[in-house]
Design an enzyme around this catalytic site. Sequence first.
Site, mmCIF file in Angstrom:
data_model
loop_
_atom_site.group_PDB
_atom_site.id
_atom_site.type_symbol
_atom_site.label_atom_id
_atom_site.label_comp_id
_atom_site.label_asym_id
_atom_site.label_seq_id
_atom_site.Cartn_x
_atom_site.Cartn_y
_atom_site.Cartn_z
ATOM 1 C CB SER A 12 113.727 14.427 121.166
ATOM 2 O OG SER A 12 113.831 15.251 122.319
ATOM 3 C CG HIS A 62 104.600 15.269 120.579
ATOM 4 N ND1 HIS A 62 105.613 16.137 120.226
ATOM 5 C CD2 HIS A 62 104.823 14.946 121.876
ATOM 6 C CE1 HIS A 62 106.403 16.336 121.271
ATOM 7 N NE2 HIS A 62 105.951 15.621 122.284
ATOM 8 C CD GLN A 71 108.857 1.662 124.535
ATOM 9 O OE1 GLN A 71 107.707 1.475 124.917
ATOM 10 N NE2 GLN A 71 109.908 1.378 125.273
#
Length: 279
Positions: free
Chosen positions: A185, A37, A148
């Site tokens: 993630s 992020h 992406q």
Amino acid sequence: MHVFRTIAEMQAAARQWHRAGQTIGLVPTMGYLHAGHLSLVALAKADCAVVVVSIFVNPTQFGPTEDLARYPRDFERDAALCREAGVDAIFAPEPAEMYAADASVWVTEEQLSQPLCGARRPGHFRGVTTVVAKLFNAVLPDVAVFGQKDAQQALVLQRLVRDLNFPVDVRIGTIHREADGLAMSSRNVYLSPDERRRAVAISRGVRAAEAAYAAGERDGAVLCAVAHNAITAAGGRPDYVELRSRHDLRELAEASEPAVLAVAAFFGATRLLDNTFLG
Ligand code: PAF
């Protein structure tokens, strides 16, 4: 750093920034921020005077049996990371602020959202396109940056902006990886230590497919089998491993045009995504 909880406050600040001639970059997130992020924040900062990170665990993109209730949340930590990264404002509404109890308008994309995650998570992309349209209306960004890792989401959102003429420039940041290669993630925290160790097979499989492609392999079934086998050998359960057109997500028998090899796989109960561009 500002923290806005209501759409009205967020819009008022955005209008003021626009009046002052400042461009606004938005990084939409569901929080529990990681270095991936923050790399999207850096992309936004490079081109925009003001950067807003939205933190909203969007209920409408979760299916009834999915992980909405236990999705990881830590607002204080996220706010500290944003402050350190030079973010100007966080937009963090409650669900009731974003959705009227009798909300009845949805934004749907009807082509790119059908295969892959769309086929396995009914309603997921309807939730994503709807909330992103709403975030655009709240934050009024000039630029929006997505990752992406969610390759299909990135394509769907580019189509959303094109087809509904949102005056927003969509940028896509490359996948950020842990030292061993696992794609970053927020859901990686669900993995037990043993699952975490084995989950690296997803990126290993993707890399092996890249290597096969670099060595001249073009057969879609072979390229997918390479990644699939790496995952099953580590005790993972592939949800899909597919070779698709990078342009419109058509399934490809051969990697004869720019393609994306897209993977979703379970380690334990945790479903993780990865992908690579071929060609
Ligand atoms: O990628 C995500 O985190 C979410 O799907 C997004 C784009 C923030 C919409 O809720």
